[in-house]
Design an enzyme around this catalytic site. Structure first.
Site, PDB file in Angstrom:
ATOM      1  N   GLN A  99       2.518  -0.084  -0.259  1.00  0.00           N
ATOM      2  CA  GLN A  99       2.283  -0.645  -1.594  1.00  0.00           C
ATOM      3  C   GLN A  99       1.658  -2.027  -1.462  1.00  0.00           C
ATOM      4  O   GLN A  99       1.301  -2.648  -2.444  1.00  0.00           O
ATOM      5  CB  GLN A  99       3.613  -0.779  -2.351  1.00  0.00           C
ATOM      6  CG  GLN A  99       4.346   0.516  -2.543  1.00  0.00           C
ATOM      7  CD  GLN A  99       5.789   0.282  -2.980  1.00  0.00           C
ATOM      8  OE1 GLN A  99       6.065   0.091  -4.158  1.00  0.00           O
ATOM      9  NE2 GLN A  99       6.704   0.286  -2.030  1.00  0.00           N
ATOM     10  N   ASN A 100       1.576  -2.502  -0.218  1.00  0.00           N
ATOM     11  CA  ASN A 100       1.080  -3.863   0.004  1.00  0.00           C
ATOM     12  C   ASN A 100      -0.444  -3.919  -0.042  1.00  0.00           C
ATOM     13  O   ASN A 100      -1.113  -2.967   0.340  1.00  0.00           O
ATOM     14  CB  ASN A 100       1.578  -4.393   1.351  1.00  0.00           C
ATOM     15  CG  ASN A 100       3.090  -4.431   1.401  1.00  0.00           C
ATOM     16  OD1 ASN A 100       3.746  -4.376   0.368  1.00  0.00           O
ATOM     17  ND2 ASN A 100       3.646  -4.523   2.588  1.00  0.00           N
ATOM     18  N   VAL A 101      -0.922  -5.074  -0.474  1.00  0.00           N
ATOM     19  CA  VAL A 101      -2.371  -5.247  -0.562  1.00  0.00           C
ATOM     20  C   VAL A 101      -2.857  -6.231   0.507  1.00  0.00           C
ATOM     21  O   VAL A 101      -4.019  -6.617   0.517  1.00  0.00           O
ATOM     22  CB  VAL A 101      -2.774  -5.759  -1.982  1.00  0.00           C
ATOM     23  CG1 VAL A 101      -2.434  -4.725  -3.039  1.00  0.00           C
ATOM     24  CG2 VAL A 101      -2.122  -7.105  -2.324  1.00  0.00           C
ATOM     25  N   HIS A 117      -1.826   0.511  -3.710  1.00  0.00           N
ATOM     26  CA  HIS A 117      -2.099  -0.530  -4.710  1.00  0.00           C
ATOM     27  C   HIS A 117      -3.372  -1.319  -4.428  1.00  0.00           C
ATOM     28  O   HIS A 117      -3.544  -2.429  -4.914  1.00  0.00           O
ATOM     29  CB  HIS A 117      -0.886  -1.471  -4.824  1.00  0.00           C
ATOM     30  CG  HIS A 117       0.331  -0.803  -5.400  1.00  0.00           C
ATOM     31  ND1 HIS A 117       1.606  -1.303  -5.268  1.00  0.00           N
ATOM     32  CD2 HIS A 117       0.458   0.341  -6.127  1.00  0.00           C
ATOM     33  CE1 HIS A 117       2.463  -0.497  -5.882  1.00  0.00           C
ATOM     34  NE2 HIS A 117       1.796   0.510  -6.405  1.00  0.00           N
ATOM     35  N   CYS A 125     -16.552  -4.377  -9.384  1.00  0.00           N
ATOM     36  CA  CYS A 125     -17.168  -4.786 -10.645  1.00  0.00           C
ATOM     37  C   CYS A 125     -16.473  -4.065 -11.797  1.00  0.00           C
ATOM     38  O   CYS A 125     -16.242  -2.855 -11.723  1.00  0.00           O
ATOM     39  CB  CYS A 125     -18.650  -4.426 -10.608  1.00  0.00           C
ATOM     40  SG  CYS A 125     -19.463  -4.670 -12.198  1.00  0.00           S
ATOM     41  N   CYS A 146     -21.376  -9.268 -10.451  1.00  0.00           N
ATOM     42  CA  CYS A 146     -22.050  -8.172  -9.747  1.00  0.00           C
ATOM     43  C   CYS A 146     -23.551  -8.253 -10.063  1.00  0.00           C
ATOM     44  O   CYS A 146     -23.952  -8.924 -11.032  1.00  0.00           O
ATOM     45  CB  CYS A 146     -21.462  -6.868 -10.282  1.00  0.00           C
ATOM     46  SG  CYS A 146     -22.226  -5.374  -9.669  1.00  0.00           S
ATOM     47  N   GLY A 185      11.437  -2.130   3.339  1.00  0.00           N
ATOM     48  CA  GLY A 185      11.113  -3.377   2.643  1.00  0.00           C
ATOM     49  C   GLY A 185      10.553  -3.195   1.252  1.00  0.00           C
ATOM     50  O   GLY A 185       9.657  -3.934   0.840  1.00  0.00           O
ATOM     51  N   GLU A 213      18.841  -5.662   1.808  1.00  0.00           N
ATOM     52  CA  GLU A 213      19.939  -5.401   0.874  1.00  0.00           C
ATOM     53  C   GLU A 213      19.857  -3.972   0.340  1.00  0.00           C
ATOM     54  O   GLU A 213      18.819  -3.318   0.490  1.00  0.00           O
ATOM     55  CB  GLU A 213      19.915  -6.405  -0.289  1.00  0.00           C
ATOM     56  CG  GLU A 213      18.634  -6.367  -1.072  1.00  0.00           C
ATOM     57  CD  GLU A 213      18.532  -7.489  -2.097  1.00  0.00           C
ATOM     58  OE1 GLU A 213      19.164  -8.545  -1.923  1.00  0.00           O
ATOM     59  OE2 GLU A 213      17.800  -7.275  -3.077  1.00  0.00           O
ATOM     60  N   ALA A 229      13.313  -5.873   8.717  1.00  0.00           N
ATOM     61  CA  ALA A 229      12.421  -4.852   9.273  1.00  0.00           C
ATOM     62  C   ALA A 229      11.895  -5.283  10.641  1.00  0.00           C
ATOM     63  O   ALA A 229      11.751  -4.467  11.548  1.00  0.00           O
ATOM     64  CB  ALA A 229      11.257  -4.612   8.313  1.00  0.00           C
TER      65      ALA A 229
END
Ligand code: OAD
Length: 243
Positions: A99-101, A117, A125, A146, A185, A213, A229
């Site tokens: 899900q990380n960018v 994501h 554009c 653009c 995570g 957690e 992690a």
């Protein structure tokens, strides 16, 4: 530390899916979204991470993403990212969904990453959809334009937007077919990604969670590792090496 059940599953012929969230990058220095020091404690997602926010204040949104891009460009993958590279090499059928960018999995050397994501380095554009890799434009305008005249936006999924179809379809497919699913995570509350471990479990997978957690997912998991992690994944990678 690892259960016998998990150890016996860590064989090259097992189909493995890993879903990662912001927590895998905290040890690299990238803040998470939720929790005490989470980004959404300091900033309002509706002012920064929606298409409407971008249209009402493109400069502010662009600059917030520039700030995060700078932060991300200065950090390095941590032992958790590196352990996943080893797992990709070990298992014949391995899928890493994130899900990380931040692109840290690729920076660590993961070859195939399903990005749900988007990726913060890329822009697109808003008018013609053309994608731009980083530094591909020299325009000084904020946000840059653009060639078609449309404004560029970060190529990330904002609240209320659809996930890239190919990525989410593949993610559901591999999750439903796997033998082991690792949720690492992630607070496991943002859908549709949060549904992937559930689908895996319904398909008969052994569900493992790694988080500092307990989360919404913990009760469903077969095994929960409460810890960082960056400390737990190297332990798993070590067991694989010794197998
Ligand atoms: P969250 O910020 O919601 O959750 C991060 C999770 O990581 C929490 O459950 C923490 O307990 C855990 N965590 C923190 N440090 C950790 C460590 N060292 N080791 C293991 N776990 C740790 O992040 P996500 O679940 O990724 O969406 O959030 C999902 C989506 O919500 C994001 O992709 C983003 C956000 O809005 C978009 O940008 C579309």
């Amino acid at each position: 530390m690892l259960s016998q059940a998990l150890k016996s599953l860590l064989r090259p012929d097992k189909r493995v899916v890993v879903l990662t969230g912001a927590g895998i990058s905290t040890e690299s220095g990238v803040p998470t979204f939720r929790g005490e020091d989470g980004l959404w404690k300091k900033f309002k997602p509706e002012e920064l991470a929606t298409f409407d926010a971008f249209i009402s204040n493109p400069q502010l949104v662009w600059e917030w993403y520039e700030y995060r891009r700078k932060l991300i460009s200065e950090v390095k993958p941590n032992p958790a990212h590196h352990s996943l590279v080893k797992m990709e090499d070990f298992f014949e059928d391995f899928h890493l969904i994130t899900q990380n960018v931040d692109g840290l999995h690729q920076k660590a050397g993961s070859k195939k990453v399903i990005e749900l994501h988007g990726n913060i380095k890329r822009n697109k554009c808003i008018k013609c959809g053309r994608e731009f890799e980083e530094l591909e434009f020299s325009s000084k305008e904020i946000p840059p334009k653009c060639t078609c005249g449309g404004m560029l936006r970060p190529d990330v999924v904002w609240f209320g937007e659809m996930l890239p179809a190919q990525a989410i379809n593949e993610a559901f497919k591999v999750s439903s077919l796997c033998d082991i699913f690792f949720s690492i995570g992630t607070s496991a509350i943002v859908y549709p990604a949060a549904h992937l471990p559930v689908v895996a479990k319904q398909g008969g997978a052994y569900l493992v969670e790694i988080n500092i957690e307990r989360t919404e997912l913990s009760n469903l998991a077969d095994e929960v590792f409460l810890g960082k992690a960056g400390e737990i994944l190297p332990e798993i990678a070590k067991v694989i090496r010794e197998a």
